[in-house]
Design an enzyme around this catalytic site. Structure first.
Site, short mmCIF file in Angstrom:
data_model
loop_
_atom_site.label_atom_id
_atom_site.label_comp_id
_atom_site.label_asym_id
_atom_site.label_seq_id
_atom_site.Cartn_x
_atom_site.Cartn_y
_atom_site.Cartn_z
N LYS A 9 -14.45 40.27 44.60
CA LYS A 9 -14.89 39.35 45.65
C LYS A 9 -14.74 37.92 45.17
CE LYS A 9 -19.33 38.41 47.11
NZ LYS A 9 -20.59 38.64 47.82
N SER A 25 -0.11 37.37 55.40
CA SER A 25 -0.82 37.45 54.13
C SER A 25 -1.77 36.29 53.92
CB SER A 25 0.15 37.51 52.95
OG SER A 25 0.80 36.26 52.81
N TYR A 58 -2.99 41.00 53.11
CA TYR A 58 -2.66 41.29 51.71
C TYR A 58 -2.44 39.98 50.97
CZ TYR A 58 2.12 40.40 53.26
OH TYR A 58 3.23 39.81 53.78
#
Length: 116
Positions: A9, A25, A58
């Site tokens: 995180k 992305s 991503y």
């Protein structure tokens, strides 16, 4: 049984750009990616603190020490430059392994740089 747990995180980074005309992305400063144990191409969830949006994309490596956090392609419609977001990656672990697993948690400063 296996469960999904937080693997990585990056907490409260500021969006530095939104590029609608890119393929897709999120571009993340490579220092932040390494500190959070993220690899290029890894699926991440983006949580926008400013507007409540949650979506997946991503990762792409950005330049080191740049503080870059740029949402690309369609994701650019879900953020604005200056929004504060959380970037989360999950892993799948067995229950016993998950009980002792420690995620990589990164808390950058206001310039999206690692605290020293």
């Amino acid at each position: 049984m296996q469960i999904h747990v937080v693997k990585s995180k990056i907490h409260r980074v500021t969006v530095t750009g939104a590029d609608l005309n890119y393929i897709g992305s999120i571009t993340i400063d490579e220092d932040l990616m390494e500190a959070a144990n993220l690899i290029e191409g890894e699926k991440v969830q983006i949580v926008n603190i400013n507007n409540g949006e949650r979506f997946e994309t991503y990762t792409i490596k950005g330049n080191r020490k740049s503080g870059e956090i740029t949402l690309n392609g369609p994701a650019a419609r879900r953020v604005q430059k200056g929004d504060v977001i959380i970037i989360i990656a999950y892993g799948i672990l067995g229950i016993e392994e998950a009980k002792v697993f420690k995620p990589a948690l990164v808390f950058p400063n206001e310039e999206n740089n690692l605290l020293t």
